[in-house]
Design a protein around this motif. Sequence first.
Motif, PDB file in Angstrom:
ATOM      1  N   PHE A 130       0.406  -1.504  -5.449  1.00  0.00           N
ATOM      2  CA  PHE A 130      -0.231  -0.423  -6.220  1.00  0.00           C
ATOM      3  C   PHE A 130      -0.662   0.738  -5.335  1.00  0.00           C
ATOM      4  O   PHE A 130      -0.782   1.868  -5.797  1.00  0.00           O
ATOM      5  CB  PHE A 130      -1.429  -0.963  -7.019  1.00  0.00           C
TER       6      PHE A 130
ATOM      7  N   VAL B  29       0.096   7.854  -9.704  1.00  0.00           N
ATOM      8  CA  VAL B  29      -0.791   7.656  -8.563  1.00  0.00           C
ATOM      9  C   VAL B  29      -2.069   7.047  -9.122  1.00  0.00           C
ATOM     10  O   VAL B  29      -2.763   7.672  -9.907  1.00  0.00           O
ATOM     11  CB  VAL B  29      -1.085   8.982  -7.842  1.00  0.00           C
ATOM     12  N   TRP B  30      -2.328   5.818  -8.750  1.00  0.00           N
ATOM     13  CA  TRP B  30      -3.476   5.135  -9.345  1.00  0.00           C
ATOM     14  C   TRP B  30      -4.807   5.634  -8.810  1.00  0.00           C
ATOM     15  O   TRP B  30      -5.797   5.665  -9.504  1.00  0.00           O
ATOM     16  CB  TRP B  30      -3.368   3.631  -9.115  1.00  0.00           C
ATOM     17  N   PHE B  31      -4.798   5.968  -7.537  1.00  0.00           N
ATOM     18  CA  PHE B  31      -6.072   6.439  -6.978  1.00  0.00           C
ATOM     19  C   PHE B  31      -5.801   7.220  -5.697  1.00  0.00           C
ATOM     20  O   PHE B  31      -4.714   7.153  -5.138  1.00  0.00           O
ATOM     21  CB  PHE B  31      -7.024   5.268  -6.732  1.00  0.00           C
TER      22      PHE B  31
ATOM     23  N   THR C  99      -7.530   9.114   0.116  1.00  0.00           N
ATOM     24  CA  THR C  99      -8.511   9.483   1.125  1.00  0.00           C
ATOM     25  C   THR C  99      -9.351   8.280   1.523  1.00  0.00           C
ATOM     26  O   THR C  99      -9.341   7.251   0.862  1.00  0.00           O
ATOM     27  CB  THR C  99      -9.456  10.564   0.584  1.00  0.00           C
TER      28      THR C  99
ATOM     29  N   SER D 152     -15.339   6.441  -2.765  1.00  0.00           N
ATOM     30  CA  SER D 152     -14.888   6.071  -4.104  1.00  0.00           C
ATOM     31  C   SER D 152     -13.478   5.471  -4.047  1.00  0.00           C
ATOM     32  O   SER D 152     -13.191   4.462  -4.684  1.00  0.00           O
ATOM     33  CB  SER D 152     -14.915   7.277  -5.031  1.00  0.00           C
ATOM     34  N   ASP D 153     -12.609   6.060  -3.235  1.00  0.00           N
ATOM     35  CA  ASP D 153     -11.254   5.534  -3.100  1.00  0.00           C
ATOM     36  C   ASP D 153     -11.257   4.176  -2.382  1.00  0.00           C
ATOM     37  O   ASP D 153     -10.556   3.252  -2.772  1.00  0.00           O
ATOM     38  CB  ASP D 153     -10.366   6.520  -2.333  1.00  0.00           C
TER      39      ASP D 153
ATOM     40  N   PHE E  89     -13.659   2.065  -2.337  1.00  0.00           N
ATOM     41  CA  PHE E  89     -14.244   1.067  -3.233  1.00  0.00           C
ATOM     42  C   PHE E  89     -13.213   0.588  -4.246  1.00  0.00           C
ATOM     43  O   PHE E  89     -13.068  -0.611  -4.478  1.00  0.00           O
ATOM     44  CB  PHE E  89     -15.463   1.673  -3.942  1.00  0.00           C
ATOM     45  N   ILE E  90     -12.466   1.524  -4.823  1.00  0.00           N
ATOM     46  CA  ILE E  90     -11.441   1.141  -5.791  1.00  0.00           C
ATOM     47  C   ILE E  90     -10.389   0.269  -5.112  1.00  0.00           C
ATOM     48  O   ILE E  90      -9.989  -0.757  -5.637  1.00  0.00           O
ATOM     49  CB  ILE E  90     -10.761   2.387  -6.419  1.00  0.00           C
TER      50      ILE E  90
ATOM     51  N   MET F 285     -11.800  -3.209  -4.422  1.00  0.00           N
ATOM     52  CA  MET F 285     -12.042  -3.874  -5.703  1.00  0.00           C
ATOM     53  C   MET F 285     -10.729  -4.406  -6.300  1.00  0.00           C
ATOM     54  O   MET F 285     -10.632  -5.572  -6.678  1.00  0.00           O
ATOM     55  CB  MET F 285     -12.632  -2.804  -6.617  1.00  0.00           C
ATOM     56  N   ILE F 286      -9.712  -3.553  -6.335  1.00  0.00           N
ATOM     57  CA  ILE F 286      -8.448  -3.963  -6.942  1.00  0.00           C
ATOM     58  C   ILE F 286      -7.721  -4.968  -6.049  1.00  0.00           C
ATOM     59  O   ILE F 286      -7.136  -5.923  -6.536  1.00  0.00           O
ATOM     60  CB  ILE F 286      -7.543  -2.732  -7.228  1.00  0.00           C
TER      61      ILE F 286
ATOM     62  N   ALA G  53      -9.090  -7.145  -4.173  1.00  0.00           N
ATOM     63  CA  ALA G  53      -9.761  -8.428  -4.411  1.00  0.00           C
ATOM     64  C   ALA G  53      -9.342  -8.990  -5.771  1.00  0.00           C
ATOM     65  O   ALA G  53      -9.055 -10.177  -5.896  1.00  0.00           O
ATOM     66  CB  ALA G  53     -11.278  -8.237  -4.367  1.00  0.00           C
ATOM     67  N   PHE G  54      -9.275  -8.122  -6.764  1.00  0.00           N
ATOM     68  CA  PHE G  54      -8.914  -8.597  -8.105  1.00  0.00           C
ATOM     69  C   PHE G  54      -7.500  -9.177  -8.123  1.00  0.00           C
ATOM     70  O   PHE G  54      -7.241 -10.174  -8.777  1.00  0.00           O
ATOM     71  CB  PHE G  54      -9.038  -7.456  -9.113  1.00  0.00           C
TER      72      PHE G  54
ATOM     73  N   ALA H   7      -7.471 -12.723  -7.007  1.00  0.00           N
ATOM     74  CA  ALA H   7      -8.366 -13.655  -7.703  1.00  0.00           C
ATOM     75  C   ALA H   7      -7.571 -14.839  -8.233  1.00  0.00           C
ATOM     76  O   ALA H   7      -6.533 -14.668  -8.857  1.00  0.00           O
ATOM     77  CB  ALA H   7      -9.065 -12.943  -8.850  1.00  0.00           C
TER      78      ALA H   7
END
Lengths: 148, 325
Positions: B231, B238-240, B243, B247-248, B250-251, B254-255, B257-258, B261
């Motif tokens: 991704f 472009v998902w995110f 930079t 915020s980038d 963190f996303i 987060m993803i 890690a997800f 899972a």
Amino acid sequence: MTDKSKEKSTEEWKPKIIAFLCNWCSYAGADLAGVSRIQYPPNIRVVRVPCTGRINPFFIIKSLAYGWDGILVSGCHPGDCHYISGNYIARRRFAILRDLMIFLGIEPERLNFTWVSAAEGERFAKIVRKTVENVKSVGPNKIFNKKW
Amino acid sequence: MVINIIDDIEKSIRETAKKLLEEKKVDLIIGYTKGSIPLRSGPCFITDASQTDMLVWNQSCDLNLAKYLAKNDNRKIGIISKGCVGRAIVHLIVEKQLNKENITIIGIPCEGVLNRAKIMVEIGDKEIIEANIEDNKIIIKGKDFNKTLPLQDYINQLCITCHYKIPPIFDIIIGNKKPEKPPKDDFKDLNEIESKSSNDKIEYFKKELNRCIRCYACREACPMCYCSLCFIDQNKPVWFGKTADISDNFIFHMIRAFHVAGRCVSCGTCSSVCPIGIDLNFITRKLEKIVKERFDFESGINLAAPPPMGTHKFDDKQEFMIEED
């Protein structure tokens, strides 16, 4: 800005909530609430998706990163999915996503998941009221500072 | 004496690898070799029986070798497997990424590997010239400093809580066959973070993840990251952002890690390859806890158990759903 107007602006803060509704149940439920003229807060913006199983966790995380104050995800009740098992898969996904997001420090009140069927217009209005109440209790989303 | 046992294991690994190659039972042996800097190891790929002396086994062997098994590789491969490598192989077989018949698992007992990032934090910017592990102590020599550290304090966090010292399935086992049954995992190490308020938690993780330079070493080293198009690299859509803004970052984390899972085998490789030393083990541990508590599943243990994100039950817990009232 005077103190008085500051107070006024916080008083007037209205949460912006993005709602992902499944086409077959919750979207029809919202429609029923509309045609039945049931009042509910105007804070939600609806995104229609084919099924809750279509919702990529990215949608949820990115919405929060873009500054939406809260999330509402609603689909068919267990057993009613148009695609047989989409909502079961989504339920597992949300369970993990929610636990993970809470662990990383996002307030659980921002993340709202529920089931609403096409016949439950009244329930939809109540759920929206509850969601708005939840999101209001944690205030504006200031998790990220980036200006988009 | 820990060191003797490790020497013996190393010797038998070399002998076993040599035997397998000479008897033509495998075409390739994947194992650990000495790294280019102290306290580091790298992977090595041996096709010639005369090269088996390259193989090493010590506390710096932190990579997960299952990463190097490719889906369409039809060669017969022997792989040196500590517990978590074995778990990764089992889970990859469950996800139909590997053919069990092509793989010979050479199981070795593992007592935990070092977390180099922790040592670097202790030492600072200085360079390690020589390092030895003797009698449960790490002896480090640099340009104008010497330091002795207790080994126990620098073992990877996940190795301390690890339940599977040897692979769940194996063809050949070296050393101790029956490890003691570990006590029940209570995830006590997570209590400290979990008891914090949302605000403190997000401040803590922001502070940690702000250091991320987005080199994607964690993705490259993870045995479970096998998607042909990640991704991160996708540009339609472009998902995110790319930079290193929080915020980038963190996303991304987060993803990432997800995506692991219910699949993560808790090898701790992502955190030990991190050049900045971000402790990703907490997120890994939390995932392990979520999946264990919600779906009673541990990845990479059972060849017959379907992965939790690929299956569902009618009566899955749904206490988090909001209700009208």
